[in-house]
Each structure stands twice: as structure tokens, then as C-alpha cells.
Design a protein around this motif. Structure first.
Motif, PDB file in Angstrom:
ATOM      1  N   GLU A   9       1.362  85.387  -1.510  1.00  0.00           N
ATOM      2  CA  GLU A   9       0.745  85.596  -0.195  1.00  0.00           C
ATOM      3  C   GLU A   9      -0.403  86.396   0.314  1.00  0.00           C
ATOM      4  O   GLU A   9      -0.658  87.416  -0.496  1.00  0.00           O
ATOM      5  CB  GLU A   9       2.116  85.862   1.056  1.00  0.00           C
ATOM      6  CG  GLU A   9       2.940  84.973   0.969  1.00  0.00           C
ATOM      7  CD  GLU A   9       4.147  85.551   2.073  1.00  0.00           C
ATOM      8  OE1 GLU A   9       3.950  86.447   2.323  1.00  0.00           O
ATOM      9  OE2 GLU A   9       5.073  84.626   2.345  1.00  0.00           O
ATOM     10  N   TYR A  20      -0.554  80.934   1.856  1.00  0.00           N
ATOM     11  CA  TYR A  20       0.163  81.146   0.693  1.00  0.00           C
ATOM     12  C   TYR A  20      -0.594  80.387  -0.586  1.00  0.00           C
ATOM     13  O   TYR A  20      -1.392  79.568  -0.199  1.00  0.00           O
ATOM     14  CB  TYR A  20       1.789  80.456   0.917  1.00  0.00           C
ATOM     15  CG  TYR A  20       1.398  78.735   1.119  1.00  0.00           C
ATOM     16  CD1 TYR A  20       1.753  78.194   0.029  1.00  0.00           C
ATOM     17  CD2 TYR A  20       1.225  78.316   2.386  1.00  0.00           C
ATOM     18  CE1 TYR A  20       1.871  76.726  -0.004  1.00  0.00           C
ATOM     19  CE2 TYR A  20       1.182  77.022   2.331  1.00  0.00           C
ATOM     20  CZ  TYR A  20       1.312  76.196   1.229  1.00  0.00           C
ATOM     21  OH  TYR A  20       1.259  74.901   1.311  1.00  0.00           O
ATOM     22  N   ARG A  78       4.858  87.185  -3.931  1.00  0.00           N
ATOM     23  CA  ARG A  78       6.050  87.058  -3.016  1.00  0.00           C
ATOM     24  C   ARG A  78       7.198  86.810  -3.897  1.00  0.00           C
ATOM     25  O   ARG A  78       8.444  87.466  -3.513  1.00  0.00           O
ATOM     26  CB  ARG A  78       6.055  86.210  -2.025  1.00  0.00           C
ATOM     27  CG  ARG A  78       7.297  86.264  -0.916  1.00  0.00           C
ATOM     28  CD  ARG A  78       6.652  85.189   0.252  1.00  0.00           C
ATOM     29  NE  ARG A  78       7.572  83.965  -0.341  1.00  0.00           N
ATOM     30  CZ  ARG A  78       7.408  82.743   0.488  1.00  0.00           C
ATOM     31  NH1 ARG A  78       6.716  82.650   1.681  1.00  0.00           N
ATOM     32  NH2 ARG A  78       7.808  81.862   0.138  1.00  0.00           N
TER      33      ARG A  78
END
Length: 81
Positions: A9, A20, A78
Motif C-alpha cells: 500500500e 495498492y 500490508r
């Protein structure tokens, strides 16, 4: 196979940026290995591309290259699986 799927991200509220980048390795029906890349604004489907490699080793090398490129541009990990 370990570490074959990564979600990155990049957020910057001052620039209204919420992006993303997904990178994953998956087998194909013909015995090759595909590197799947998907990217876009968080909350959208975004764009997608698959690059074929003869071996998983080559696909893993490409995956590491993309992770380095995205880290240089400010993306953070992430999750991974």
C-alpha cells in the motif's frame, strides 16, 4: 512455495493518494509459472497483468525485483501469504 503473494500500500492524505499493489506467483495450465500484478486505487478493481516464466525460480526473481521497485516508490507491505 512460501511468500508467493504480497499486498503493498501507498497512502498520502495530503495528495489524496491511496494505492495498492498486489504481486503473486501462480501456476498456469500449461506448466509455466505466472507472475500476477494488480494495482490501482484502494477500493477499486484496478488493472491487472500476468507475465509468464518457464520456472518458479525465474518468477520468484521477478517478484523480488517488483517488491524492490515498489519499496523505492514508497509502498509498504500490508500483508503476505
Amino acid at each position: 512455495m512460501s511468500d508467493t503473494s504480497w499486498i503493498l500500500e501507498r497512502r498520502d492524505p495530503t495528495r489524496n493518494m491511496a494505492r495498492y499493489y498486489l504481486v503473486a506467483i501462480e501456476p498456469t495450465l500449461f506448466g509455466d509459472t505466472a507472475l500476477l500484478r494488480q494495482w490501482g486505487r484502494i477500493g477499486t478493481l484496478g488493472r491487472q497483468r500476468r507475465d509468464l516464466y518457464r520456472t518458479e525460480v525465474l518468477a520468484q526473481a521477478a517478484l523480488r525485483t517488483w517488491l524492490r521497485r515498489k519499496a523505492k516508490r514508497g509502498y509498504c507491505i500490508r500483508s503476505r501469504s
